[in-house]
Write an enzyme that holds these catalytic residues in place. Structure first.
Site, mmCIF file in Angstrom:
data_model
loop_
_atom_site.group_PDB
_atom_site.id
_atom_site.type_symbol
_atom_site.label_atom_id
_atom_site.label_comp_id
_atom_site.label_asym_id
_atom_site.label_seq_id
_atom_site.Cartn_x
_atom_site.Cartn_y
_atom_site.Cartn_z
ATOM 1 N N THR A 147 13.100 -41.401 -43.878
ATOM 2 C CA THR A 147 12.489 -40.493 -44.840
ATOM 3 C C THR A 147 12.030 -41.226 -46.096
ATOM 4 O O THR A 147 12.531 -42.308 -46.424
ATOM 5 C CB THR A 147 13.511 -39.409 -45.242
ATOM 6 N N ASP A 148 11.109 -40.612 -46.824
ATOM 7 C CA ASP A 148 10.683 -41.157 -48.106
ATOM 8 C C ASP A 148 11.761 -41.019 -49.182
ATOM 9 O O ASP A 148 11.716 -41.692 -50.214
ATOM 10 C CB ASP A 148 9.386 -40.493 -48.577
ATOM 11 N N GLU A 149 12.753 -40.153 -48.952
ATOM 12 C CA GLU A 149 13.753 -39.899 -49.986
ATOM 13 C C GLU A 149 14.642 -41.108 -50.268
ATOM 14 O O GLU A 149 15.316 -41.161 -51.301
ATOM 15 C CB GLU A 149 14.589 -38.677 -49.624
ATOM 16 N N TYR A 170 22.269 -36.989 -48.952
ATOM 17 C CA TYR A 170 21.388 -37.090 -47.782
ATOM 18 C C TYR A 170 20.585 -38.379 -47.833
ATOM 19 O O TYR A 170 20.565 -39.171 -46.872
ATOM 20 C CB TYR A 170 20.442 -35.893 -47.712
ATOM 21 N N LYS A 197 20.700 -41.751 -45.302
ATOM 22 C CA LYS A 197 19.542 -42.279 -44.572
ATOM 23 C C LYS A 197 19.244 -43.720 -44.990
ATOM 24 O O LYS A 197 18.860 -44.549 -44.152
ATOM 25 C CB LYS A 197 18.314 -41.390 -44.795
#
Length: 361
Positions: A135-137, A161, A165
């Site tokens: 993810t970009d997060e 989260y 990741k």
């Protein structure tokens, strides 16, 4: 058929769209592994229920013996790792569950794939690939004038989260550099489209609107996300599997930055046309600002120019060209989301995942 793909999380939102496309185009035999927690749903795969080249296994990616037995018996030529807990609010309430799935689960998959290949497994005619979907997060938050994230942006996760990741991405990198496992990592922006679980932003807005409920908008509503249609994401993953370089990372973005407020306004404008309120008023009157969540990143934006330059991929759909179809999909598939509502999130009922705290979205 020489290609055999093990897909984790294949009954979830992005995973099911990937599995359906793979079988629709007869790209490979597919084995789907999914624990069917709150966001996994076998109904997503009902179109291929009788497909002899698709098999579904209900199981946990954190179970080494199960993963080992599946890899040894199925002999995959590629593993597509979509399985993850991905809801930020849930990670704030219950971070341990995210560590188990996203970190421990990824470790088990990587390690069992390593053992399989080092033990002589694999198909000489079909180079093995492990596609790790992230993810970009993991990159944290951008300011209004900052350039988009690139593949070399330092990691700066701001939620449990995102941290889980990020840890899984580092494990994937380590398994390439230490063991030579042919891992490719992808980092994508916010996805939308069919089969997305009802508690995510876009389906939340659609369903709250037509059910006459308040539509929640965090803080001032000016948080910005880059939106990627799930069909475009699937095509990018397929292209990366085909031509991506092991050990490398590729950003996947939709070139569609929008504030949350603008996203909601667009959805409600579509609903005003597609399913007008009985009182003649706009759905916009149902929007309510709610307290912002902790660690809410201000802006995400992805620079996917490497993917275009090196592999020739660009998104086919803009946000505007796909959001209408997405809204209409939820209107036309009421039985799907009402069934999910009726079981009140299977994962919660089964004790797999505790419920969100009262008031969380």
């Amino acid at each position: 058929m020489s290609k055999r793909w093990l897909v984790t999380g294949g009954a979830g939102f992005i995973g099911s769209n990937f599995v359906l496309e793979a079988r629709k185009k007869n790209l490979a035999k597919v084995l789907t592994l999914d624990l069917l927690t709150y966001a996994g749903n076998r109904t997503n795969l009902s179109a291929i229920e009788k497909d002899p080249d698709h098999e579904f296994v209900h199981g946990d990616i954190s179970d080494p013996s199960l993963v080992r037995s599946l890899i040894e018996s199925f002999k995959p030529t590629a593993i597509f790792h979509f399985a993850a807990e991905s809801h930020v609010d849930r990670s704030i309430d219950h971070p341990g569950i995210f560590l188990k799935t996203n970190v421990e689960g990824t470790f088990v998959l990587l390690d069992e794939a390593r053992k399989y290949l080092s033990g002589g497994g694999g198909d000489p005619g079909e180079p093995f690939r492990f596609i790790h979907v992230s993810t970009d997060e993991v990159f944290g938050s951008l300011g209004a004038e900052d350039p988009p994230f690139t593949e070399t942006t330092p990691y700066a996760p701001n939620s449990p989260y995102a941290a889980s990741k990020a840890a899984s991405d580092h494990l994937a990198r380590a398994y390439f550099h230490t063991y030579g496992l042919p891992v490719i990592t992808t980092n994508c922006s916010n996805n939308f489209g069919p089969w997305q679980f009802p508690e995510k932003l876009i389906p939340t807005v659609v369903l709250a609107a037509i059910e006459g409920k308040e539509i929640p908008l965090y803080g001032d509503g000016l948080n910005i996300r880059d939106w990627l249609y799930v069909g475009d994401h699937v095509q990018a993953i397929l292209r990366i599997h085909e031509a991506g370089i092991p050990g490398e990372t590729y950003n996947i973005g939709g070139n569609s930055e929008r504030t949350n407020q603008r996203v909601i306004e667009t959805i409600l404008s579509i609903l005003d046309q597609e399913r007008p309120r009985s009182d003649g008023h706009s759905y916009s009157g149902q929007v309510r600002h709610v307290t912002d969540r902790p660690g809410h990143d201000r802006r995400y934006a992805m620079d996917a120019s490497r993917l275009k330059r090196e592999l020739g991929w660009t998104p086919e759909f803009s946000f505007e060209s796909a959001i209408g179809e997405t809204v209409r999909w939820y209107l036309a598939n009421e039985e799907w989301w009402r069934e999910i509502r009726s079981r009140k999130y299977a994962g919660e009922r089964l004790g797999v995942l505790p419920p969100l705290k009262k008031g969380a979205k």
